[in-house]
Motif scaffolding. Structure first.
Motif, PDB file in Angstrom:
ATOM      1  N   PHE A 112       0.837  -1.207   0.000  1.00 35.53           N
ATOM      2  CA  PHE A 112       0.000   0.000   0.000  1.00 35.53           C
ATOM      3  C   PHE A 112       0.868   1.253   0.000  1.00 35.53           C
ATOM      4  CE2 PHE A 112      -2.113   3.370   2.458  1.00 35.53           C
ATOM      5  CZ  PHE A 112      -3.251   3.558   1.683  1.00 35.53           C
ATOM      6  N   PHE A 113       1.882   1.284   0.850  1.00 33.28           N
ATOM      7  CA  PHE A 113       2.746   2.464   0.936  1.00 33.28           C
ATOM      8  C   PHE A 113       3.755   2.513  -0.209  1.00 33.28           C
ATOM      9  CE2 PHE A 113       1.289   1.966   5.330  1.00 33.28           C
ATOM     10  CZ  PHE A 113       0.847   3.255   5.583  1.00 33.28           C
ATOM     11  N   GLU A 114       3.987   1.382  -0.831  1.00 32.39           N
ATOM     12  CA  GLU A 114       4.923   1.343  -1.945  1.00 32.39           C
ATOM     13  C   GLU A 114       4.303   1.906  -3.223  1.00 32.39           C
ATOM     14  OE1 GLU A 114       8.387   0.774  -3.845  1.00 32.39           O
ATOM     15  OE2 GLU A 114       8.185  -0.068  -1.850  1.00 32.39           O
ATOM     16  N   ARG A 115       3.013   1.552  -3.493  1.00 30.05           N
ATOM     17  CA  ARG A 115       2.459   1.901  -4.803  1.00 30.05           C
ATOM     18  C   ARG A 115       1.049   2.488  -4.767  1.00 30.05           C
ATOM     19  NH1 ARG A 115       5.367  -2.825  -5.586  1.00 30.05           N
ATOM     20  NH2 ARG A 115       7.017  -2.646  -7.158  1.00 30.05           N
ATOM     21  N   GLU A 116       0.286   2.249  -3.696  1.00 33.90           N
ATOM     22  CA  GLU A 116      -1.138   2.546  -3.761  1.00 33.90           C
ATOM     23  C   GLU A 116      -1.574   3.775  -2.992  1.00 33.90           C
ATOM     24  OE1 GLU A 116      -3.152  -0.964  -2.498  1.00 33.90           O
ATOM     25  OE2 GLU A 116      -2.035  -2.281  -3.853  1.00 33.90           O
ATOM     26  N   VAL A 117      -0.717   4.294  -2.088  1.00 33.31           N
ATOM     27  CA  VAL A 117      -1.166   5.334  -1.170  1.00 33.31           C
ATOM     28  C   VAL A 117      -1.543   6.620  -1.908  1.00 33.31           C
ATOM     29  CG1 VAL A 117       1.174   6.190  -0.712  1.00 33.31           C
ATOM     30  CG2 VAL A 117      -0.625   6.495   0.995  1.00 33.31           C
ATOM     31  N   LYS A 118      -0.861   6.944  -2.991  1.00 33.10           N
ATOM     32  CA  LYS A 118      -1.169   8.182  -3.708  1.00 33.10           C
ATOM     33  C   LYS A 118      -2.531   8.117  -4.379  1.00 33.10           C
ATOM     34  CE  LYS A 118       3.588   9.620  -4.602  1.00 33.10           C
ATOM     35  NZ  LYS A 118       4.602   9.979  -5.636  1.00 33.10           N
ATOM     36  N   ASP A 119      -2.940   6.948  -4.806  1.00 35.39           N
ATOM     37  CA  ASP A 119      -4.263   6.802  -5.420  1.00 35.39           C
ATOM     38  C   ASP A 119      -5.355   6.693  -4.367  1.00 35.39           C
ATOM     39  OD1 ASP A 119      -3.169   6.819  -7.999  1.00 35.39           O
ATOM     40  OD2 ASP A 119      -2.823   4.651  -7.957  1.00 35.39           O
ATOM     41  N   ALA A 120      -5.024   6.156  -3.204  1.00 36.47           N
ATOM     42  CA  ALA A 120      -6.037   5.924  -2.172  1.00 36.47           C
ATOM     43  C   ALA A 120      -6.365   7.174  -1.378  1.00 36.47           C
ATOM     44  CB  ALA A 120      -5.569   4.818  -1.231  1.00 36.47           C
ATOM     45  N   LEU A 121      -5.388   8.095  -1.208  1.00 38.61           N
ATOM     46  CA  LEU A 121      -5.596   9.256  -0.353  1.00 38.61           C
ATOM     47  C   LEU A 121      -5.373  10.546  -1.133  1.00 38.61           C
ATOM     48  CD1 LEU A 121      -3.638   8.131   2.848  1.00 38.61           C
ATOM     49  CD2 LEU A 121      -6.085   7.900   2.401  1.00 38.61           C
ATOM     50  N   PRO A 122      -6.192  11.567  -0.896  1.00 36.77           N
ATOM     51  CA  PRO A 122      -5.921  12.884  -1.498  1.00 36.77           C
ATOM     52  C   PRO A 122      -4.629  13.474  -0.943  1.00 36.77           C
ATOM     53  CG  PRO A 122      -8.183  12.731  -0.680  1.00 36.77           C
ATOM     54  CD  PRO A 122      -7.454  11.551  -0.140  1.00 36.77           C
ATOM     55  N   THR A 123      -3.990  14.313  -1.715  1.00 34.02           N
ATOM     56  CA  THR A 123      -2.763  14.973  -1.283  1.00 34.02           C
ATOM     57  C   THR A 123      -3.006  15.782  -0.008  1.00 34.02           C
ATOM     58  OG1 THR A 123      -2.010  15.148  -3.563  1.00 34.02           O
ATOM     59  CG2 THR A 123      -0.945  16.575  -1.964  1.00 34.02           C
ATOM     60  N   GLY A 124      -2.119  15.637   0.951  1.00 28.35           N
ATOM     61  CA  GLY A 124      -2.232  16.385   2.196  1.00 28.35           C
ATOM     62  C   GLY A 124      -3.108  15.744   3.239  1.00 28.35           C
ATOM     63  N   SER A 125      -3.617  14.547   2.989  1.00 34.30           N
ATOM     64  CA  SER A 125      -4.450  13.859   3.974  1.00 34.30           C
ATOM     65  C   SER A 125      -3.660  13.584   5.248  1.00 34.30           C
ATOM     66  CB  SER A 125      -4.954  12.531   3.399  1.00 34.30           C
ATOM     67  OG  SER A 125      -5.783  12.735   2.278  1.00 34.30           O
ATOM     68  N   VAL A 126      -4.388  13.551   6.362  1.00 33.84           N
ATOM     69  CA  VAL A 126      -3.772  13.217   7.646  1.00 33.84           C
ATOM     70  C   VAL A 126      -4.008  11.740   7.903  1.00 33.84           C
ATOM     71  CG1 VAL A 126      -3.710  13.676  10.119  1.00 33.84           C
ATOM     72  CG2 VAL A 126      -4.159  15.544   8.513  1.00 33.84           C
ATOM     73  N   LEU A 127      -2.920  10.987   8.013  1.00 35.13           N
ATOM     74  CA  LEU A 127      -3.001   9.534   8.129  1.00 35.13           C
ATOM     75  C   LEU A 127      -2.484   9.085   9.488  1.00 35.13           C
ATOM     76  CD1 LEU A 127      -3.539   6.794   6.681  1.00 35.13           C
ATOM     77  CD2 LEU A 127      -1.137   6.843   5.956  1.00 35.13           C
ATOM     78  N   LEU A 128      -3.271   8.234  10.149  1.00 34.76           N
ATOM     79  CA  LEU A 128      -2.811   7.551  11.353  1.00 34.76           C
ATOM     80  C   LEU A 128      -2.421   6.140  10.946  1.00 34.76           C
ATOM     81  CD1 LEU A 128      -2.452   7.130  14.431  1.00 34.76           C
ATOM     82  CD2 LEU A 128      -4.866   6.500  14.511  1.00 34.76           C
ATOM     83  N   THR A 129      -1.188   5.768  11.197  1.00 36.44           N
ATOM     84  CA  THR A 129      -0.733   4.427  10.833  1.00 36.44           C
ATOM     85  C   THR A 129      -0.612   3.552  12.072  1.00 36.44           C
ATOM     86  OG1 THR A 129       1.637   4.907  11.049  1.00 36.44           O
ATOM     87  CG2 THR A 129       0.607   5.385   8.919  1.00 36.44           C
ATOM     88  N   TYR A 130      -0.800   2.275  11.845  1.00 33.12           N
ATOM     89  CA  TYR A 130      -0.427   1.272  12.838  1.00 33.12           C
ATOM     90  C   TYR A 130       0.593   0.362  12.181  1.00 33.12           C
ATOM     91  CZ  TYR A 130      -0.308  -2.411  16.255  1.00 33.12           C
ATOM     92  OH  TYR A 130       0.135  -3.301  17.193  1.00 33.12           O
ATOM     93  N   PRO A 131       1.827   0.301  12.683  1.00 35.32           N
ATOM     94  CA  PRO A 131       2.330   0.828  13.951  1.00 35.32           C
ATOM     95  C   PRO A 131       2.303   2.360  14.027  1.00 35.32           C
ATOM     96  CG  PRO A 131       3.878  -0.736  12.965  1.00 35.32           C
ATOM     97  CD  PRO A 131       2.878  -0.424  11.941  1.00 35.32           C
ATOM     98  N   PHE A 132       2.091   2.844  15.247  1.00 30.09           N
ATOM     99  CA  PHE A 132       2.092   4.282  15.486  1.00 30.09           C
ATOM    100  C   PHE A 132       3.522   4.796  15.329  1.00 30.09           C
ATOM    101  CE2 PHE A 132       1.815   8.276  17.679  1.00 30.09           C
ATOM    102  CZ  PHE A 132       0.479   8.666  17.556  1.00 30.09           C
ATOM    103  N   PRO A 133       3.761   5.830  14.517  1.00 30.75           N
ATOM    104  CA  PRO A 133       5.126   6.308  14.279  1.00 30.75           C
ATOM    105  C   PRO A 133       5.801   6.771  15.561  1.00 30.75           C
ATOM    106  CG  PRO A 133       3.611   7.216  12.646  1.00 30.75           C
ATOM    107  CD  PRO A 133       2.767   6.554  13.703  1.00 30.75           C
ATOM    108  N   GLY A 134       7.033   6.316  15.768  1.00 22.34           N
ATOM    109  CA  GLY A 134       7.793   6.686  16.944  1.00 22.34           C
ATOM    110  C   GLY A 134       9.223   6.184  16.835  1.00 22.34           C
ATOM    111  N   PRO A 135      10.006   6.303  17.895  1.00 25.82           N
ATOM    112  CA  PRO A 135      11.417   5.905  17.842  1.00 25.82           C
ATOM    113  C   PRO A 135      11.631   4.455  17.438  1.00 25.82           C
ATOM    114  CG  PRO A 135      10.999   7.230  19.789  1.00 25.82           C
ATOM    115  CD  PRO A 135       9.657   6.956  19.174  1.00 25.82           C
ATOM    116  N   LEU A 136      10.765   3.543  17.889  1.00 30.28           N
ATOM    117  CA  LEU A 136      10.939   2.127  17.572  1.00 30.28           C
ATOM    118  C   LEU A 136      10.222   1.717  16.296  1.00 30.28           C
ATOM    119  CD1 LEU A 136      10.585   0.581  21.150  1.00 30.28           C
ATOM    120  CD2 LEU A 136      12.660   1.233  19.921  1.00 30.28           C
TER     121      LEU A 136
END
Length: 612
Positions: free
Chosen positions: A472-496
């Protein structure tokens, strides 16, 4: 007969025909030859990346390196989109991040922008590392040449500096800390302004101001260390050579004042932004955490190849902490190892040429910087002695309270490299040596230089991994989400879980993310490395680590919904092969009352309205 015998001896003693042109080219273009040799060593260290593919292979795609990859992509993005390069809300949305408090090196981002735009940030990182080693060696080659006439002597000084334990350790995680090109140039200019004074103080002062500015935008911490070294050096000169310094004071003052003026104009706004801009933080890290050990210079670590494992384990304990990644241990703070053979050779140089002012001065400077590297308290064999050291004062000084003592090893190696270069140059011309080894003198000196400089310090090639991302993040995210969308990912982004930031960079910053890995203010007025802290972040982190409750209370679910609204989340993407992903999918399915859409290895919720 006698003439024929002489001709035969000449033929036997002559070098092979293939060597002659090489020697002539090296003699005609010594700078180019030195850079080429440094580049060969650099490529050998990163050979796995260059063989397996520099656009898809890197040491780590998470942790600190993921932040650097993000920063390399950020700079050309900010330039092409007309954004303030010092601040972004692409991560830690909506609060954003003050990038001058973080490790997004703006100058390296600019220099590597052509590679980033053409091949992506991973290729840019690999190119940056390769050129950092070679460029640092060339800069030191130029500095050592100020005190030497035999070019191989300057080469060995550059080799020690560029591939020292400091550089190898820094190359594990920190691109900005291994780009050590500018400190030798700053020392060169300071030498011209204070000691040699052969050129215009205004022009060289302006050059100093530009170099200081450039170093600030690579690493402010490295700039502070270099400034401290230069200030201590000027003080030592003033104490040892009062009359000479007094006669040179006017010239030096004009040049340094010019440098201060130039850098003050260029850095006034960046420094204000660093200290008072949005999301600025006061970073205070216990200096004892990154202090060196008195035995560190003689005990090899996991970063050295030619040493027994038991000795490496001892060195890792003495000279820093070890990080476990990809099933291997790495010693990122093991920056002070010099090696006993090299220390003995340097001691011989200092004793034999103790009447040479430059040898005495730079040996003394190396000792001073080694003391700074030891930190605020003397530690011997991993045991604190309670004996205070001068670095303790840094804990009380603004902007220096977060300085890591182990990083003063760079300035220590700078001094050692100059001593080594001067020593080899003097040995090459030494009558005592000539009387003992006759015409084989250069070859023996060169071989001895290899033995003492390279063999004890030689590292193995850096380990590399092929970067893998969810489809999804390699090829599909640009088609799935409008530019500038706010995305919450799991895993939650952080140091680890900083690989989530690399996914964003790989997608050309197409979307914003909640959370992230960077220095941001916390509620107590200090700092945290975890962006967008709150109940949601803590709960998702617990899911990832496998120690969160599988069911939430109604009040907890309401708190998560409130935070999602505050963060203005447009979509949620949970990576299905992540630890705890099943529980995360169950949580968001209950929150939104419907299952996700499965795309490219992620569970996606993108058609809901959380904003008020």
């Amino acid at each position: 007969m006698g003439e024929s015998t002489t001709q035969m001896e000449d033929l036997r003693n002559a070098p092979p025909r293939c060597i002659g042109p090489v020697v002539r080219v090296a003699a005609k273009h010594p700078w180019l030859t030195a850079f080429f040799l440094y580049l060969l060593v650099s490529v050998a260290l990163l050979i796995h990346a260059w063989v397996r593919g520099p656009t898809d292979t890197v040491q780590f795609a998470t942790g600190d390196q993921a932040v650097y990859l993000w920063g390399l992509q950020w700079v050309p993005y900010a330039i092409t989109h007309g954004q303030n390069p010092f601040f972004t809300d692409l991560f830690n949305y909506p609060d954003g991040v003050n990038l001058l408090n973080n490790t997004a090196s703006l100058l390296l981002g600019v220099l590597l922008s052509p590679v980033t735009l053409a091949l992506g940030p991973i290729a840019s990182y690999n190119v940056g590392q390769t050129l950092a080693f070679a460029g640092s060696g060339l800069a030191m080659y130029g500095l050592v040449s100020r005190w030497t006439t035999w070019k191989p002597a300057a080469f060995w000084g550059g080799l020690l500096y560029a591939f020292s334990a400091y550089m190898i350790s820094s190359g594990l995680f920190h691109l900005t800390l291994m780009f050590a090109v500018l400190p030798p140039l700053i020392v060169l200019v300071v030498d011209e302004l204070i000691v040699r004074q052969e050129h215009s103080p205004r022009k060289w002062g302006a050059a100093l101001g530009l170099l200081v500015t450039a170093q600030f935008f690579v690493s402010a911490e490295m700039l502070a260390g270099t400034a401290i070294a230069c200030a201590v050096g000027a003080l030592v000169l003033a104490l040892l050579y009062r009359e000479q310094v007094r006669s040179r004071l006017h010239h030096a003052t004009r040049g340094i004042a010019t440098g201060v003026a130039v850098s003050a104009v260029l850095l006034a706004y960046p420094i204000w932004f660093l200290l008072n801009g949005p999301q600025s933080v006061s970073i205070q890290v216990p200096t004892r955490l990154f202090s060196g050990d008195l035995l560190g210079p003689v005990i090899p670590t996991a970063n050295q190849l030619l040493s027994p494992t038991w000795l490496q384990d001892l060195g890792d304990r003495l000279d820093g902490y070890v990080i476990e990644l990809m099933g291997h241990g790495y010693a990122p703070t093991a920056r002070g190892y010099v090696g006993l053979p090299l220390l003995i050779f340097l001691a011989f140089i200092v004793l034999r040429y103790r009447r040479t002012a430059s040898v005495r001065f730079f040996a003394l400077m190396a000792v001073f910087m080694f003391v700074a590297y030891l930190g605020p308290e003397l530690t011997i064999a991993d045991k604190a002695t309670g004996i205070p050291l001068p670095t303790r004062i840094f804990e009380e000084l603004p902007l220096l309270e977060s300085a890591s003592p182990d990083r003063f090893a760079l300035q220590m190696f700078l001094g050692l490299a100059i001593v080594l270069g001067i020593g080899i140059d003097r040995l090459h011309r030494d009558r005592w040596l000539a009387n003992h080894v006759h015409r084989f003198r250069p070859a023996l000196v060169g071989a001895f230089g290899i033995a003492v400089c390279l063999v004890p310090l030689v590292p193995g090639p850096y380990r590399m991994v092929d970067v893998e991302r969810p489809e999804f993040f390699e090829r599909e995210v640009k088609d799935a989400l409008p530019t500038g969308s706010v995305l919450l990912t799991y895993p939650f982004p952080g140091p680890l879980t900083a690989e989530t930031m690399e996914w964003q960079a790989n997608a050309d910053m197409h979307y914003r993310i909640v959370g992230g890995y960077g220095f941001v203010p916390d509620e107590q007025g200090s700092f945290t490395l975890q962006g967008s802290k709150g109940f949601t972040q803590e709960y998702l982190a617990s899911l990832y680590e496998g120690d969160a409750p599988s069911r939430l209370t109604p009040s907890a679910r309401e708190e998560i919904l409130t935070e999602l609204k505050t963060w203005e989340v447009d979509a949620i993407a949970g990576v299905l092969d992540s630890p705890g992903a099943d529980d995360a999918v169950r949580l968001f399915t209950e929150l939104f009352g419907r299952p996700p859409r499965i795309e490219g290895g992620v569970a996606l919720w993108d058609s809901f309205k959380l904003r008020p």
